[in-house]
Design a protein around this motif. Sequence first.
Motif, PDB file in Angstrom:
ATOM      1  N   GLN A  38       2.610   8.138  -3.504  1.00 38.68           N
ATOM      2  CA  GLN A  38       1.277   8.741  -3.517  1.00 38.68           C
ATOM      3  C   GLN A  38       1.399  10.159  -2.970  1.00 38.68           C
ATOM      4  O   GLN A  38       2.077  10.386  -1.966  1.00 38.68           O
ATOM      5  N   GLU A  51      -7.569   5.351  -5.607  1.00 37.26           N
ATOM      6  CA  GLU A  51      -6.214   5.163  -6.125  1.00 37.26           C
ATOM      7  C   GLU A  51      -5.770   3.789  -5.645  1.00 37.26           C
ATOM      8  O   GLU A  51      -5.878   3.492  -4.458  1.00 37.26           O
ATOM      9  N   PRO A  75      -0.847   9.703  -8.664  1.00 37.04           N
ATOM     10  CA  PRO A  75       0.138   8.639  -8.478  1.00 37.04           C
ATOM     11  C   PRO A  75       1.392   8.874  -9.291  1.00 37.04           C
ATOM     12  O   PRO A  75       1.334   9.416 -10.389  1.00 37.04           O
TER      13      PRO A  75
END
Length: 160
Positions: A142, A30, A156
């Motif tokens: 997050q 991510e 996300p």
Amino acid sequence: MGNVHLEGGLELAPVACGDDYTVVGSDQAETIVFGDHTAVFKGYTLTKDEDGRHALCLTYDYTNGSKKEQSFAWAFFYEATQCGEDLDFPGFDENGEKLEENLEENIRKGQTIEVKFGIALVNTTDDVTIHFSDLDDHEYTQTIKLSGSGGKETGPEEAG
């Protein structure tokens, strides 16, 4: 000790933050980008902090793209919550090993460094939300999902 393979192609591997496992794999990355600064989430381990509380040790690759030397701690301010409670950031695990690495290490333009920090947990089942921000009003949320496989699952959420 070898890696443990899970359904869906996930793989668990032993890591330095305690004796627990973290999920590894490029499909799990991510990325957070604030201007010239990038942090790529690599995973976490579940451990205990110096006070015996359950804790996460999160790992990111931080890349500085700015002209000035900068650190992760300057580029990304962060706070964490779980079950509506603000979470602490312990410096050491139960064995006295540092949970924080390279947070304030200044790096030059184009350099990447691995950064780690700990978060003390309320429990080991409810999601942890980490809110990142910077001086330029960038924001990013997050979510670390602890329920499920016990590995890294993130979703996300961009905040404007």
